[in-house]
Design a protein around this motif. Structure first.
Motif, mmCIF file in Angstrom:
data_model
loop_
_atom_site.group_PDB
_atom_site.id
_atom_site.type_symbol
_atom_site.label_atom_id
_atom_site.label_comp_id
_atom_site.label_asym_id
_atom_site.label_seq_id
_atom_site.Cartn_x
_atom_site.Cartn_y
_atom_site.Cartn_z
ATOM 1 N N HIS A 567 34.933 -37.599 -6.629
ATOM 2 C CA HIS A 567 35.476 -37.401 -5.285
ATOM 3 C C HIS A 567 34.333 -37.332 -4.284
ATOM 4 C CE1 HIS A 567 39.095 -36.190 -7.552
ATOM 5 N NE2 HIS A 567 39.750 -36.606 -6.474
ATOM 6 N N PHE A 568 34.478 -38.068 -3.187
ATOM 7 C CA PHE A 568 33.457 -38.106 -2.155
ATOM 8 C C PHE A 568 34.132 -38.108 -0.781
ATOM 9 C CE2 PHE A 568 31.608 -40.216 -5.819
ATOM 10 C CZ PHE A 568 30.345 -39.636 -5.902
ATOM 11 N N TYR A 569 33.422 -37.553 0.194
ATOM 12 C CA TYR A 569 33.828 -37.706 1.583
ATOM 13 C C TYR A 569 33.236 -39.010 2.102
ATOM 14 C CZ TYR A 569 35.822 -33.051 2.190
ATOM 15 O OH TYR A 569 36.617 -31.937 2.115
ATOM 16 N N ILE A 570 34.069 -39.835 2.689
ATOM 17 C CA ILE A 570 33.573 -41.046 3.336
ATOM 18 C C ILE A 570 33.942 -40.987 4.813
ATOM 19 C CG2 ILE A 570 33.738 -42.431 1.233
ATOM 20 C CD1 ILE A 570 36.220 -43.764 2.429
ATOM 21 N N PRO A 580 35.740 -37.559 8.722
ATOM 22 C CA PRO A 580 35.558 -37.901 7.293
ATOM 23 C C PRO A 580 36.813 -37.583 6.501
ATOM 24 C CG PRO A 580 33.687 -36.627 8.135
ATOM 25 C CD PRO A 580 34.760 -36.560 9.176
ATOM 26 N N GLN A 581 36.977 -38.278 5.368
ATOM 27 C CA GLN A 581 38.128 -38.074 4.512
ATOM 28 C C GLN A 581 37.659 -38.004 3.067
ATOM 29 O OE1 GLN A 581 40.700 -41.591 4.462
ATOM 30 N NE2 GLN A 581 39.034 -42.788 5.342
ATOM 31 N N LEU A 582 38.358 -37.212 2.266
ATOM 32 C CA LEU A 582 38.029 -37.047 0.857
ATOM 33 C C LEU A 582 38.807 -38.079 0.055
ATOM 34 C CD1 LEU A 582 36.522 -35.335 -1.275
ATOM 35 C CD2 LEU A 582 38.575 -33.908 -1.430
ATOM 36 N N VAL A 583 38.089 -38.901 -0.718
ATOM 37 C CA VAL A 583 38.708 -39.942 -1.530
ATOM 38 C C VAL A 583 38.096 -39.895 -2.921
ATOM 39 C CG1 VAL A 583 39.111 -41.419 0.472
ATOM 40 C CG2 VAL A 583 37.031 -41.713 -0.875
ATOM 41 N N TYR A 584 38.749 -40.586 -3.838
ATOM 42 C CA TYR A 584 38.195 -40.733 -5.183
ATOM 43 C C TYR A 584 37.573 -42.113 -5.297
ATOM 44 C CZ TYR A 584 37.645 -40.927 -10.217
ATOM 45 O OH TYR A 584 37.112 -41.044 -11.472
ATOM 46 N N CYS A 585 36.315 -42.160 -5.690
ATOM 47 C CA CYS A 585 35.592 -43.414 -5.862
ATOM 48 C C CYS A 585 35.453 -43.712 -7.346
ATOM 49 C CB CYS A 585 34.207 -43.341 -5.222
ATOM 50 S SG CYS A 585 34.214 -43.232 -3.423
ATOM 51 N N ASN A 586 36.054 -44.828 -7.778
ATOM 52 C CA ASN A 586 35.919 -45.293 -9.151
ATOM 53 C C ASN A 586 34.821 -46.340 -9.182
ATOM 54 O OD1 ASN A 586 36.181 -46.094 -11.773
ATOM 55 N ND2 ASN A 586 38.158 -47.123 -11.495
ATOM 56 N N MET A 587 33.663 -45.961 -9.722
ATOM 57 C CA MET A 587 32.504 -46.850 -9.717
ATOM 58 C C MET A 587 32.526 -47.856 -10.864
ATOM 59 S SD MET A 587 31.013 -45.607 -7.083
ATOM 60 C CE MET A 587 30.631 -44.107 -6.156
ATOM 61 N N THR A 588 33.496 -47.778 -11.760
ATOM 62 C CA THR A 588 33.491 -48.624 -12.964
ATOM 63 C C THR A 588 34.712 -49.523 -12.991
ATOM 64 O OG1 THR A 588 34.588 -46.861 -14.199
ATOM 65 C CG2 THR A 588 32.180 -46.974 -14.322
ATOM 66 N N GLY A 589 35.023 -50.132 -11.860
ATOM 67 C CA GLY A 589 36.170 -51.014 -11.798
ATOM 68 C C GLY A 589 35.944 -52.301 -12.564
ATOM 69 N N ASN A 590 37.045 -53.022 -12.814
ATOM 70 C CA ASN A 590 36.955 -54.262 -13.577
ATOM 71 C C ASN A 590 36.151 -55.326 -12.859
ATOM 72 O OD1 ASN A 590 38.532 -53.162 -15.592
ATOM 73 N ND2 ASN A 590 40.441 -53.863 -14.651
ATOM 74 N N LYS A 591 36.111 -55.254 -11.531
ATOM 75 C CA LYS A 591 35.393 -56.248 -10.746
ATOM 76 C C LYS A 591 33.950 -55.837 -10.486
ATOM 77 C CE LYS A 591 39.071 -58.810 -10.141
ATOM 78 N NZ LYS A 591 39.184 -60.161 -10.688
ATOM 79 N N GLN A 592 33.461 -54.852 -11.205
ATOM 80 C CA GLN A 592 32.092 -54.345 -11.031
ATOM 81 C C GLN A 592 31.843 -53.912 -9.594
ATOM 82 O OE1 GLN A 592 30.169 -53.852 -13.553
ATOM 83 N NE2 GLN A 592 31.382 -54.955 -15.054
ATOM 84 N N THR A 593 32.910 -53.556 -8.889
ATOM 85 C CA THR A 593 32.813 -53.119 -7.504
ATOM 86 C C THR A 593 33.494 -51.771 -7.378
ATOM 87 O OG1 THR A 593 32.894 -55.413 -6.751
ATOM 88 C CG2 THR A 593 33.296 -53.719 -5.108
#
Length: 1234
Positions: A567-570, A580-593
């Protein structure tokens, strides 16, 4: 034209002027005043900063410009001066340009005329010019012209008494969408009701003055009272604006209603607020009143001018008709002379009192300040040899008597800018001090001896500063009294009473630097006399004015800082207004993005004829909108499970407040579902499965059109029929990628550049970008004005320079790096400029700052195009790449502009040189068009950076075997000409089966550990049609070893060997790699060996592009993997474990000795192994020389017999270790190496 008289006065003292002629010309309602003289102008005999020239215009006038000229035929002229204005000849107000510039530049010679147009016209009767600097080779000399036009107004005055007030009957007007009330006021009292308006049903509003601020309150009608029937409800406070409005100067107020919002203006500052729906129309039927309201406890005391309601002059109407209240239609102003202490050298000396018959002496004064500390008053006690100090400390008032103690006085927060009164009485040895006596504050001090106020009184300091142990006082004082007699400060100014230094007499020069607040994003403003400070804690922003966000703008940016999923604030717009808003960042997506996740929540459900459901998101509408627009791709899943419940042939669908005519998986406006697009619906006559209305089915798919995201509501219209059943699912909104983060341009020539519209950053500006280059200098960015400019450049290979000019002269901020910046790696630059300071950040180096002048210009005025990568002169251009360029949170689209600009190319590859170090544990950096990703296939770890730090492993359990007759879909390459197998292992076990692979065509490959005696083991490779004994190494079984093997067709290679002492962290399991053969298909000997299991560590198991061990550990639910027995995750295969000496040994390049923690047994083992290695090397070298000699002697000899190896007689391992020489390729014997 005509003539109009005016009078002139100057500062006390003789002047060289004997005859003055004042000309006033009135032409077309404008005039100018010209001063001349027989001696060539005005010049005092004494040239110092205590001189002034005062002009009385006879009546209040609108002054628009002034012009100065030196004395004729002399060396006397002014180089800078101040302008003061007043209505009464007292209580002067300094004119300031831009709210901070106090001085005006003067002349450079005696003949030229320098004119200054006032940004805001000054309305006053009196004008005073105060010289600041003059020609050092001459004296003060002046010829003056003043320009302006007559000013007329209607004024009413209120004395603040109980009967003081005025009721204005509202003129009848039709209902409009806009209502405007304007007025001017001036007062010495900080509280009171300026105006209140009354309408129907108790609705109304009031303008209140409270502690020098203007408030607007709305009265929301009547409420029910338990005892008295109906009573007025509590008012609703909508806005507060302005400060220090009790300074006895005119202030302009405007209240404008436009439909649902209200604009409140005080002087030059406006605040916009939303108003309740009840006030969409004011309907002021009862009229306006200046009598005190329910909120204020005081009537207004002061003057109102030009009170207008929708263009109607209410004061004029009140004069011409009967009016109520005790008022006068002129402005009667009390005379109050204040004095301003500006700095360390300021003091005021007055004579003390003579002892009265009663033996008592009283002293009083009022003060106002922003400072927490400062000396207010001091005087000597000659008879006792002591000193009395009255001073501020931590915003409290203290009285200290030398040899008599220190006494705390009542009152706190006395640095609030309000006027506070102090009264001191000495009688019969008792000293009484009262602070804000009207509010009940008083205290008594009992010194050990009588205190008499008979010596000289020093206010604000003393002539000899060394005798002042306290901070100097900066602020204003007024109403100085001694024995109830006012002290005449005008006589002090005329040098007829007392003494003073560095004072501004007959004015209070206090400025509220926090009104309006320069602190952005909710930063809390505080101030002293000269500066303001912003407290940015808990705001999410940093900087002198809380301008720059502490958060990144996307998950992509967090990834490239080395962060893993979480979870990160962006802050999607950086320094913009969106929070700013708190979101969940998935760094290991299928598209390497990296992707970010927004979860919908059920907001409301209603079921009448249709099933209507609304969804809410934790992020606000503007946050979602910007996040979606700047993402490369967004999607949201929609599923509809139905039975006799049609979908698209009934109203409803997804969308942001708009009805959509398509379902997930189809195109917008297509009136289809996913099956209609693919042509596989259950009924070809319909474009959705559910529209067939025959059976239980579903329609599901992804919404990817950004204009339709996120889903705000669903309307299900066909759920009321008998037998109808429906279920729906709205998945989370997923967005990945950041178009702005990788937006780049490459400048291949020094003369190439991109141009954009003018940058507007008048009060605050932040610029951020990344660059990489091999050049040693170049301009990144430049924007010019008439005099102002802003520029960022690479001034040398190690320096970045940020420079600008807002009218005070160029200001530069330099940042220097120890390492070269032209290393063709990405470097980040962040520059910020605001009214308080300028700052520059380079990569992770400490920030460099330069303070802005306290009094000076602060508006950055630019008018040319913004140049990127070059300058308007095409000199000092930049060669290299610029990426992610943002100005005040807005990203410039460099790529689009580069596509149409010669000499500039869109995009910029080559990111692994900068970000490759983020890939850990032998992860390999792979370039992408926009960014990079870490290839973890050859690493024992996984994750975005091959660190597996963010995975939770489930308990192992057996999964169903892949039953497909064809090879599993996890095989990405079906046409390999060879098999590539790699793994790392550590074990004490032999024999053991390490790896077994079988194909669909019943071919197999096995990697074994063969027992040979009691103290060593050998690796055996076996395959159909190929059986080879690998005499790679003899393994000493008392040592655990890690081998890294790569097996290709017809070859076996040892990638690396690391020695590792036993850690005793083992898991026992048997592993059969894809595809798992049935027990009947397995060779009996291999089956018996596999039944023993394997005790040890396996890592980096890879078969071609498949990583079976990772699939078993990380994705047991989705991978075709069968797990038997316990499988435990361990770090035994990490780089640190594989190479223990990397952690245990430290090598200092400075020449210091190696440090080792190895024991004697460890050293002995290493020595033995080294000896064995040397012996093997000698034997192999000898064999190579012999083979070469035999080859020369026998040209026809091509093959060499391989000597047999003694077969292991262990009954558990009956394999023949004899190698088949026909299957060993000897064409390239260098393929076998350790």
């Amino acid at each position: 034209g005509g003539m109009r008289g005016a009078s002139l006065s100057a500062s006390p003292g003789p002047t060289t002027l004997s005859i003055f002629t004042l000309w006033t010309n009135v032409i077309n309602q404008s005039f100018f005043i010209f001063l001349s003289a027989g001696a060539g102008g005005w010049s005092p005999l004494v040239s110092d900063r205590y001189q002034w020239l005062e002009v009385d215009l006879g009546e209040r006038t609108k002054i628009t410009a002034v012009a100065t000229q030196g004395r004729y035929g002399s060396s006397d002229w002014l180089t800078s001066y101040l302008l003061m204005f007043s209505d009464t000849g007292h209580n002067w107000k300094q004119y300031r340009q831009e709210d901070s510039i106090g001085s005006f530049p003067g002349n450079s010679n005696a003949d030229s005329v320098v004119q200054h147009k006032l940004q805001q016209p000054a309305i006053a009767r009196f004008l005073r010019l105060i010289p600041l600097d003059w020609n050092p080779s001459g004296r003060i000399g002046l010829r003056l012209e003043t320009y302006g036009c007559p000013y007329t107004s209607d004024v009413v005055s209120f004395d603040g008494g109980s009967s003081s007030g005025l009721v204005f009957r509202s003129p009848v007007s039709r209902r409009t969408s806009r209502d405007v009330v304007t007025l001017k006021f001036k007062t010495l009292r900080n509280s009171g009701t300026l105006l209140q308006a009354e309408g129907r049903d108790g609705l109304g509003f009031s303008l209140e003055l409270e502690r020098g601020k203007l408030l607007i309150d709305f009265q929301m009608g009547f409420s029910i009272s338990n005892h008295q029937g109906t009573s007025a409800s509590e008012p609703l406070r909508l806005a507060s604006l302005g400060s220090l409005l009790d300074d006895q100067h005119w202030h302009h107020v405007a209240v404008e209603r436009r439909s649902s919002h209200l604009n409140l203006t005080v002087d030059k500052h406006t605040e916009r607020v939303q108003i309740p729906a009840e006030f969409s129309h004011w309907d002021v039927e009862q009229g306006f009143s200046s009598q005190k309201s329910l909120v204020s406890k005081r009537n207004f005391q002061g003057c109102l001018e030009n009170l207008l309601y929708n263009g109607h002059n209410l004061i004029e109407l009140a004069k011409n008709n009967d009016h109520q209240g005790n008022v006068t239609f002129s402005c009667a102003e009390p005379v109050s002379v204040a004095v301003t202490f500006t700095g360390p050298q300021s003091f005021l000396q007055l004579p003390g009192a003579t002892a009265s018959s009663s033996g008592g002496v009283s002293l009083g004064f009022q003060f106002r300040t922003w400072n927490k500390a400062g000396l207010l008053l001091t005087f000597d006690l000659p008879q006792q040899g002591g000193v009395v100090w009255l001073y501020l400390s931590e915003a409290r008032l203290w009285l200290q008597i030398h040899k008599g103690g220190r006494f705390w006085l009542p009152g706190a927060a006395l640095n609030d800018g309000q006027w506070h009164s102090v009264e001191m009485n000495s009688k019969r040895g008792r000293l009484t001090v009262a602070v804000d006596k009207e509010e009940g504050g008083s205290a008594q001090a009992s010194p050990l001896f009588p205190v008499a106020i008979e010596s000289h009184l020093f206010f604000g300091g003393k002539r000899r500063s060394s005798q002042n142990p306290f901070n100097v006082f900066q602020g204003c004082m007024r109403l100085l009294t001694l024995d109830n007699q006012n002290m005449d400060l005008i006589m002090v100014q005329q040098k007829q009473l007392g003494n003073y230094s560095n004072l501004q007499i007959d004015m209070c020069g206090i400025i509220d630097r926090c009104s309006p607040s320069r602190c952005e994003h909710g930063g809390r403003c505080s101030q002293s006399w000269t500066v303001f400070h912003c407290n940015c804690s808990d705001s999410g922003y940093i900087g002198a004015t809380c301008h720059s966000s502490v958060y990144e703008q996307s998950c992509e940016a967090y990834k490239h800082n080395g962060n893993t999923s979480g979870h990160f604030y962006i802050d999607v717009d950086g320094s913009g207004p969106i929070k700013p808003q708190l979101v969940y960042c998935n760094m290991t997506g299928n598209k390497q993005t990296p992707s970010l996740l927004f979860l919908p929540s059920l907001l409301s459900v209603s079921c009448v004829k249709q099933h209507l459901v609304h969804f809410d998101y934790s992020s606000r509408e503007e946050q979602l909108s910007v996040a979606i627009s700047q993402s490369e791709h967004c999607e949201q899943e929609l599923s509809y499970h139905c039975r006799k419940s049609r979908l698209l042939n009934t109203p409803g669908g997804p969308g942001s407040g708009r009805i959509q005519t398509y379902w997930g998986g189809a195109h917008p406006g297509s009136q289809q579902c996913s099956c209609g697009l693919q042509g596989d619906c259950v009924d070809p006559q319909h474009y959705c499965n559910c529209d067939a209305d025959r059976m239980e089915t579903e329609d599901s798919g992804l919404l990817t059109h950004k204009e339709s995201l996120p889903v705000r509501s669903l309307v299900l219209g066909d759920v009321q029929r008998p037998g109808s059943e429906a279920a729906y699912r709205v998945g989370p909104l997923r967005c990945r990628g950041d178009k702005n983060f990788w937006n780049a341009a490459f400048f291949d020539k020094e003369t190439s550049y991109l141009h954009f519209p003018t940058f507007h950053g008048e009060l605050s500006a932040d610029i951020s970008f990344l660059f990489k280059t091999t050049a040693s200098s170049g301009v990144f960015l430049e924007n010019l004005g008439i005099k102002d400019f802003i520029r960022i450049e690479l001034s040398s290979s190690t320096q970045v320079l940020f420079s600008f000019d807002v009218g005070n002269g160029p200001l530069e901020v330099l940042m220097e790096s120890r390492d070269p910046l032209n290393d063709n790696r990405w470097h980040r630059v962040r520059a910020e400029r605001n009214v308080k300071e300028a700052s520059l950040r380079l990569d992770d180096l400490p920030v460099a700052t330069q303070e802005a002048p306290t009094d000076g210009h602060f508006h950055l005025q630019l008018n040319s195009q913004l140049f990127i990568g070059g300058t308007a002169s095409r000199q000092k251009g930049f060669r290299g790449c610029i990426r992610s360029l943002q100005l005040n949170g807005v990203t410039l689209d460099l790529e689009e502009r580069a596509k149409i600009t010669p000499g500039v190319q869109p995009g910029c590859p080559g990111h692994c040189s900068s970000y490759g170090s983020l890939c850990q544990n032998q992860g390999r950096c792979v370039e992408r068009t926009n960014g990079f990703h870490c290839d973890c296939s050859l690493s024992a770890y996984t994750g975005v950076f091959c660190q597996t730090g963010d995975y939770t492993f489930k308990e192992p359990y057996e999964l169903s075997r892949n039953s497909s007759a064809l090879p599993s879909s996890i095989y990405s390459d079906m046409t390999l000409r060879g098999e590539n197998v790699s793994l790392s292992f550590r074990t004490n076990q032999s024999p053991a089966l390490l790896l077994y692979v079988s194909s669909y065509y019943r071919e197999h490959l096995a990697l074994l550990i063969n027992k040979n005696g009691e103290q060593d083991a050998r690796l055996l490779f076996e395959g159909v049609g190929l059986k080879s004994l690998l005499n790679v190494i003899s393994i000493h079984l008392s040592i655990s070893l890690i081998f890294r093997l790569k097996i290709g067709q017809q070859k076996v290679q040892m990638k690396s060997v690391y020695f590792k002492f036993p850690l005793h962290i083992f898991s026992t399991f048997s592993l059969i790699v894809f595809v798992s053969p049935e027990s009947g298909d397995l060779d009996p000997d291999l089956a018996r060996l596999a039944s023993l299991g394997f005790a040890g560590c396996l890592s980096v198991v890879q078969f071609n592009t498949i990583s079976p061990l990772k699939a078993a550990l990380l994705h047991p639910d989705t991978s075709p993997v069968v797990i038997s027995g316990p499988l435990v995750q361990s770090n035994c295969g990490s780089a640190g474990s594989a190479n223990p000496y990397a952690e245990e040994n430290t090598h200092h390049l400075s020449g210091k000795r190696w440090t080792s923690q190895l024991g004697l047994r460890d050293i002995t083992i290493i020595v033995v192994l080294c000896v064995i290695a040397v012996v093997i090397f000698v034997i192999v070298t000898g064999l190579a020389i012999t083979a070469r000699f035999l080859y020369r002697r026998k040209d026809t000899y091509r093959n060499q017999e391989v000597k047999g190896v003694k077969q292991d007689d262990s009954p558990d391992f009956p394999f023949n270790n004899q190698a088949d020489s026909q299957n060993l390729s000897t064409e390239n014997p260098k393929e076998y190496f350790i």
